[in-house]
Design a protein around this motif. Structure first.
Motif, PDB file in Angstrom:
ATOM      1  N   ARG A  82       0.836  -1.200   0.000  1.00 28.26           N
ATOM      2  CA  ARG A  82       0.000   0.000   0.000  1.00 28.26           C
ATOM      3  C   ARG A  82       0.871   1.251   0.000  1.00 28.26           C
ATOM      4  O   ARG A  82       0.598   2.211  -0.719  1.00 28.26           O
ATOM      5  CB  ARG A  82      -0.917  -0.014   1.216  1.00 28.26           C
ATOM      6  N   GLY A  83       1.953   1.247   0.789  1.00 28.83           N
ATOM      7  CA  GLY A  83       2.874   2.381   0.800  1.00 28.83           C
ATOM      8  C   GLY A  83       3.565   2.572  -0.534  1.00 28.83           C
ATOM      9  O   GLY A  83       3.753   3.700  -1.004  1.00 28.83           O
ATOM     10  N   ARG A  85       2.355   1.721  -3.482  1.00 28.95           N
ATOM     11  CA  ARG A  85       1.369   2.229  -4.453  1.00 28.95           C
ATOM     12  C   ARG A  85       1.119   3.717  -4.250  1.00 28.95           C
ATOM     13  O   ARG A  85       1.002   4.464  -5.213  1.00 28.95           O
ATOM     14  CB  ARG A  85       0.047   1.453  -4.318  1.00 28.95           C
ATOM     15  N   GLN A  86       1.071   4.165  -2.995  1.00 27.21           N
ATOM     16  CA  GLN A  86       0.866   5.580  -2.721  1.00 27.21           C
ATOM     17  C   GLN A  86       2.066   6.404  -3.181  1.00 27.21           C
ATOM     18  O   GLN A  86       1.902   7.504  -3.695  1.00 27.21           O
ATOM     19  CB  GLN A  86       0.603   5.814  -1.239  1.00 27.21           C
ATOM     20  N   ALA A  87       3.258   5.851  -3.017  1.00 22.32           N
ATOM     21  CA  ALA A  87       4.458   6.555  -3.474  1.00 22.32           C
ATOM     22  C   ALA A  87       4.480   6.674  -4.991  1.00 22.32           C
ATOM     23  O   ALA A  87       4.874   7.713  -5.542  1.00 22.32           O
ATOM     24  CB  ALA A  87       5.707   5.834  -2.983  1.00 22.32           C
ATOM     25  N   GLN A  88       4.021   5.643  -5.680  1.00 26.28           N
ATOM     26  CA  GLN A  88       3.984   5.689  -7.147  1.00 26.28           C
ATOM     27  C   GLN A  88       2.949   6.696  -7.636  1.00 26.28           C
ATOM     28  O   GLN A  88       3.194   7.409  -8.595  1.00 26.28           O
ATOM     29  CB  GLN A  88       3.643   4.302  -7.710  1.00 26.28           C
ATOM     30  N   ARG A  89       1.822   6.767  -6.978  1.00 21.58           N
ATOM     31  CA  ARG A  89       0.791   7.724  -7.379  1.00 21.58           C
ATOM     32  C   ARG A  89       1.251   9.149  -7.119  1.00 21.58           C
ATOM     33  O   ARG A  89       0.993  10.040  -7.912  1.00 21.58           O
ATOM     34  CB  ARG A  89      -0.500   7.454  -6.640  1.00 21.58           C
ATOM     35  N   GLY A  90       1.914   9.373  -5.991  1.00 22.50           N
ATOM     36  CA  GLY A  90       2.385  10.705  -5.647  1.00 22.50           C
ATOM     37  C   GLY A  90       3.532  11.148  -6.537  1.00 22.50           C
ATOM     38  O   GLY A  90       3.668  12.325  -6.860  1.00 22.50           O
TER      39      GLY A  90
END
Length: 93
Positions: A82-83, A85-90
């Protein structure tokens, strides 16, 4: 390799959990002498509608509880994913 495949493995396990609950109840309805599925069918045959609906609601609550427990375990086990994926989106913004 296992770490990379773990999100798909957990997704498959989540799907298997719901299918397992459905199959367990269906098998109890047709081929068991006890269990929640058996009780629901017996109450239906005896026209004990409040008891039958109580069994159905209990079955739904058991399914909901198992789903919530599985989600909590999934969130713990896949916190790294989850972390990531959030880093990739950001990073793409």
């Amino acid at each position: 390799m296992l770490r990379g495949a773990s999100p798909q493995i957990v997704t498959g396990a989540r799907q298997a959990l719901s299918i397992a609950i459905v199959l367990m109840v269906i098998s109890e309805m047709f081929a068991a002498n006890n269990g929640l599925g058996f009780s629901i069918v017996q109450f239906q045959r005896g026209f004990a509608l409040p008891e039958m609906w109580t069994g159905i609601i209990l079955l739904g609550l058991v399914g909901l509880a198992l789903s919530l427990i599985f989600r909590a375990v999934e969130a713990t086990v896949l916190a790294w994913y989850r972390g990531q994926r959030q880093a990739q989106r950001g990073g793409n913004r």
